[in-house]
Scaffold this motif. Structure first.
Motif, PDB file in Angstrom:
ATOM      1  N   ILE A  30       0.850  -1.187   0.000  1.00  0.00           N
ATOM      2  CA  ILE A  30       0.000   0.000   0.000  1.00  0.00           C
ATOM      3  C   ILE A  30       0.887   1.239   0.000  1.00  0.00           C
ATOM      4  O   ILE A  30       1.954   1.258   0.626  1.00  0.00           O
ATOM      5  N   ARG A  31       0.452   2.261  -0.734  1.00  0.00           N
ATOM      6  CA  ARG A  31       1.218   3.502  -0.765  1.00  0.00           C
ATOM      7  C   ARG A  31       0.267   4.694  -0.712  1.00  0.00           C
ATOM      8  O   ARG A  31      -0.935   4.576  -0.937  1.00  0.00           O
ATOM      9  N   SER A  32       0.828   5.836  -0.397  1.00  0.00           N
ATOM     10  CA  SER A  32       0.019   7.036  -0.214  1.00  0.00           C
ATOM     11  C   SER A  32       0.273   8.064  -1.307  1.00  0.00           C
ATOM     12  O   SER A  32       1.414   8.344  -1.659  1.00  0.00           O
ATOM     13  N   GLU A  33      -0.815   8.593  -1.844  1.00  0.00           N
ATOM     14  CA  GLU A  33      -0.766   9.816  -2.643  1.00  0.00           C
ATOM     15  C   GLU A  33      -1.535  10.924  -1.921  1.00  0.00           C
ATOM     16  O   GLU A  33      -1.993  11.885  -2.535  1.00  0.00           O
ATOM     17  N   LEU A  34      -1.672  10.745  -0.596  1.00  0.00           N
ATOM     18  CA  LEU A  34      -2.386  11.727   0.213  1.00  0.00           C
ATOM     19  C   LEU A  34      -1.560  12.999   0.355  1.00  0.00           C
ATOM     20  O   LEU A  34      -0.365  12.938   0.657  1.00  0.00           O
ATOM     21  N   LYS A  35      -2.194  14.130   0.158  1.00  0.00           N
ATOM     22  CA  LYS A  35      -1.521  15.416   0.329  1.00  0.00           C
ATOM     23  C   LYS A  35      -1.828  15.943   1.728  1.00  0.00           C
ATOM     24  O   LYS A  35      -2.983  15.977   2.161  1.00  0.00           O
ATOM     25  N   LEU A  36      -0.809  16.342   2.454  1.00  0.00           N
ATOM     26  CA  LEU A  36      -0.975  16.814   3.833  1.00  0.00           C
ATOM     27  C   LEU A  36      -1.565  18.215   3.861  1.00  0.00           C
ATOM     28  O   LEU A  36      -1.210  19.075   3.044  1.00  0.00           O
ATOM     29  N   THR A  37      -2.481  18.427   4.818  1.00  0.00           N
ATOM     30  CA  THR A  37      -3.116  19.736   4.975  1.00  0.00           C
ATOM     31  C   THR A  37      -3.094  20.145   6.441  1.00  0.00           C
ATOM     32  O   THR A  37      -2.727  19.359   7.326  1.00  0.00           O
ATOM     33  N   ASP A  38      -3.502  21.374   6.701  1.00  0.00           N
ATOM     34  CA  ASP A  38      -3.570  21.886   8.075  1.00  0.00           C
ATOM     35  C   ASP A  38      -4.954  21.693   8.693  1.00  0.00           C
ATOM     36  O   ASP A  38      -5.264  22.285   9.728  1.00  0.00           O
ATOM     37  N   ALA A  39      -5.789  20.867   8.089  1.00  0.00           N
ATOM     38  CA  ALA A  39      -7.140  20.632   8.610  1.00  0.00           C
ATOM     39  C   ALA A  39      -7.079  19.907   9.955  1.00  0.00           C
ATOM     40  O   ALA A  39      -6.071  19.274  10.303  1.00  0.00           O
TER      41      ALA A  39
END
Length: 505
Positions: free
Chosen positions: A207-216
């Protein structure tokens, strides 16, 4: 405009107002008032409240409506009465091959039997049983036999129910569904990266991540979630997560992304490898009946919890996959006092498993003198836009439940108001709290309840209410149904309890 036309229009308007008032009078005043304030039309409701043989509220009880998950009551009570409280699904490892010097000289068959509790631990124990018998290598293939159900893959070719096909509630069962086909993913982020851990371990699946980090805020992480997917790279599979994820956040979720054959095949290989086992062939799916049980020997098996235990998970959590498994079991299995269950004899008309399940439910309804007109069964879970039922039919099921030999088991499967399941956060300030047992249902544009509510004198009342209208969204419909439950819980012989017997419409 002539005066006669004006008078005629006033008369028509007055008649319409009177008709609406008469219809509203079928409902308790606070319930009708809430519906009006939420713009939920009276025609969108089917309601029936019974205290014994007395009708307390009757409003469109024969109107065929989308019942959402209250449909599970048809499936679960029929199963309890037809299959019995000792019924258990089972998974078997079988073979017709000999074992020579630690090598199984042929194929290993994994025979699916609608085992609701088949998971990685169950598979590990069954495979350990092979090792305990001295088997260290399988010379042939591992054949996964899902042919108990017809078709063997009810999910094949089915369009997604909604825009969340990866969600746990959308998992469509087959006779050898393992771990509900779910990958549990733990996501841990820092200010600069996301780390992922996937369980269970599957052979050659990463499994891998293409999640973009946010300040939410971490609590709002689902707002940025997008559908995950997977891709094959040779003999490997890579699952990818998409969307955004908050910084400095830890969350876990379960996703249904892999094909169920890939999932079980790679889970079997991973568990077999952990035990030091080897295999010469491949893991493949049976496309025609495997060797008959009489011509094979049982090497290991696993049985699910008893049916009442499975029903508690089904109704309290409104688990669609379990409900669909039970529904299909009605069309494919019968109880066995020693084994837990065994396959039904083949159907001479070659009916699908779902058709046989529907026949079983309709036969049960007929036995209990419940009119099946207007009832439409699809998968028995309520996660359907075609399923239909009336408030009167649901009330009939609940009446049958009160008289059933297995009434305690059925009652214990229903969510308790303000206590557990899908009712745990509802009616905390009501006298119904900890007393009412209510099956809930919801879809977009649909909200429903069906269950038992003790009144102020502790007399049990059957309460069924279904709302089908777009205005039930954002909690408006739930508030109406909770108001009805509260009204019933307060009704009885105390002052102000007005709605007593009315006629069924």
């Amino acid at each position: 405009m002539s005066s006669s036309i004006k008078i005629l229009r006033r008369l028509v308007a007055a008649a319409l107002i009177a008709a609406g008032a008469a219809q509203a009078a079928d409902l308790p005043e606070p319930v009708a008032r809430l519906m009006q304030s939420s713009n939920i039309p009276l025609s969108a409701a089917g309601v029936l409240v019974l205290r014994g043989d007395t009708v307390l509220v009757s409003h469109n009880p024969q109107q065929s409506m989308q019942p959402a998950s209250t449909m599970k009551l048809f499936t679960t009570l029929t199963a309890l009465e037809q299959l019995g409280p000792t019924f258990r699904g089972r998974t078997e490892l079988r073979s017709s091959a000999d074992v020579v010097n630690g090598v199984l000289q042929g194929d290993l068959i994994v025979r699916g039997g609608a085992d609701a509790d088949l998971n990685e631990d169950a598979l590990a124990h069954m495979l350990q049983a092979l090792r305990n018998q001295g088997i260290r290598k399988i010379k042939g293939d591992i054949i996964i036999d899902r042919l108990l159900f017809t078709p063997s893959r009810p999910d094949a070719g089915q369009p997604p129910f909604d825009e969340y096909p990866w969600a746990y509630y959308n998992v469509i069962p087959n006779a050898a569904l393992a771990n509900t086909n779910l990958l549990k993913v733990e996501m841990r982020s820092t200010a600069s990266k996301v780390a992922l851990v996937m369980q269970p371990e599957l052979d050659k699946v990463t499994i891998r991540s293409e999640l973009k980090l946010t300040d939410a805020a971490c609590a709002t992480w689902e707002n940025g979630w997008r559908s995950p997917d997977y891709a094959r790279k040779g003999d490997r599979i890579e699952v990818t997560l998409h969307g955004t994820f908050p910084k400095d956040c830890v969350k876990s979720t379960s996703i249904n992304v892999l094909d169920s054959q890939d999932y079980l095949a790679r889970l079997l290989l991973a568990e077999w490898n952990k035990l030091g086992g080897a295999i010469s062939g491949e893991v493949r799916e049976a496309t025609e009946p495997t060797t008959a049980a009489s011509a094979t020997r049982l090497l290991a098996d696993h049985v699910s919890r008893s049916l009442p235990e499975v029903l508690r998970d089904t109704n309290k959590q409104s688990d669609n996959t379990l409900a669909r498994t039970i529904f299909l079991s009605l069309g494919s299995l019968e109880a066995d006092p020693m084994l837990g269950s065994r396959p039904l004899a083949p159907d001479a008309n070659q009916a699908s498993t779902a058709m046989r399940a529907e026949t079983a439910i309709r036969a049960w309804l007929q036995q209990h003198n419940i009119d099946g007109n207007g009832l439409i069964l699809d998968n028995g879970s309520g996660l359907s836009r075609t399923e239909r039922a009336t408030a009167a039919q649901l009330a009939g099921v609940l009446q049958a439940g009160q008289k059933s030999l297995w009434m305690p088991e059925f009652l214990s499967s229903l969510p308790i108001a303000a206590t557990d399941g899908t009712m745990r956060r509802r009616l905390k300030e009501s006298p119904a709290a900890q007393r009412a047992r209510i099956k809930t249902g919801s879809l977009t544009g649909v909200i429903a309840i069906a269950g038992y509510v003790p009144d102020a004198n502790n007399q049990p009342c059957i309460v069924v209410a279904i709302l089908n209208d777009e205005h039930v969204a954002n909690g408006a419909g739930r508030a109406v149904l909770d108001e009805l439950i509260d009204w019933v819980a307060r009704s009885g012989n105390q002052p102000g309890a007005s709605h007593e017997a009315t006629s069924v419409r």
